[in-house]
Design a protein around this motif. Structure first.
Motif: not given
Length: 212
Positions: A102-110
């Motif tokens: 996810t490119g170290f994107s926590f927002s995408k995970i959430f």
């Protein structure tokens, strides 16, 4: 001679049981995957490490119930040591591969997963890692005195990861693997209650009718 043969068959059974407990869920997840050295590789590997970590943690939970007997059959400390290293590698790689994907994107995970169960995973991860930190620092008095508490804390982390995986794992939403996962979770919780609750109460409050 007979005793040696019995121990041999018991060891074979324990090894087979352990490989089956880990291997079957892993096979269910991976056998339908189309492997290729492209962008799908990380997404294919990502759940595998979660499966390995969870199933080995389940073996730890269950083995706690039978620990006195298991110590007479196998090198129990070696089993715990080796599997703990595999678990540590798996609980690091499982979220790491997702973050890389996810490119170290926590927002995408959430955005992609339900937030509550992501938090279960995050909290569970930190609780699980306390075991490895405590193990390294066990030579210090504080950690050796509180080792049993560390084991309980890490077990709570395992239970949180159970609910996390059961609700977010794409392969766990239907089919035989979901049933197996529920079985693993329920038996692990019962094993935890026995190991850290009932058995300790029995040690602290032995039968008053016992001969002293």
């Amino acid at each position: 001679m007979i005793k040696a043969m019995n121990q041999f068959f018991i060891k074979c059974f324990l090894i087979s049981f352990s490989f089956l407990a880990v291997g079957y869920p892993l096979w269910v997840v991976l056998h339908t995957v189309n492997w290729a050295l492209n962008a799908t590789l990380l997404s294919n590997l990502f759940p595998a490490f979660g499966i390995v970590a969870f199933t080995l943690l389940w073996l730890h939970a269950i083995s706690g119930v039978f620990e006195p007997w298991l110590r007479r059959q196998i090198d129990f400390d070696k089993f715990v040591h080796v599997t703990s290293l595999i678990i540590l590698a798996s609980i690091i790689l499982h979220p790491l591969l997702l973050l890389v994907e996810t490119g170290f994107s926590f927002s995408k995970i959430f955005l992609h997963y339900e937030a509550k169960y992501i938090w279960f995973a995050i909290i569970g991860w930190f609780l699980l890692i306390t075991y490895d930190i405590g193990k390294v620092l066990k030579k210090y008095n504080f950690f050796s005195r509180h080792w049993n508490k560390i084991l309980v804390v890490s077990t709570v982390g395992f239970i949180l990861t159970f609910f996390h995986s059961l609700n977010l794992g794409s392969d766990l939403q239907a089919g035989p693997l979901r049933t197996i996962w529920i079985f693993y979770g329920v038996t692990a919780i019962l094993a935890t209650i026995y190991t850290y609750g009932i058995r300790r109460l029995r040690k602290n409050y032995p039968d008053s009718t016992a001969i002293k």
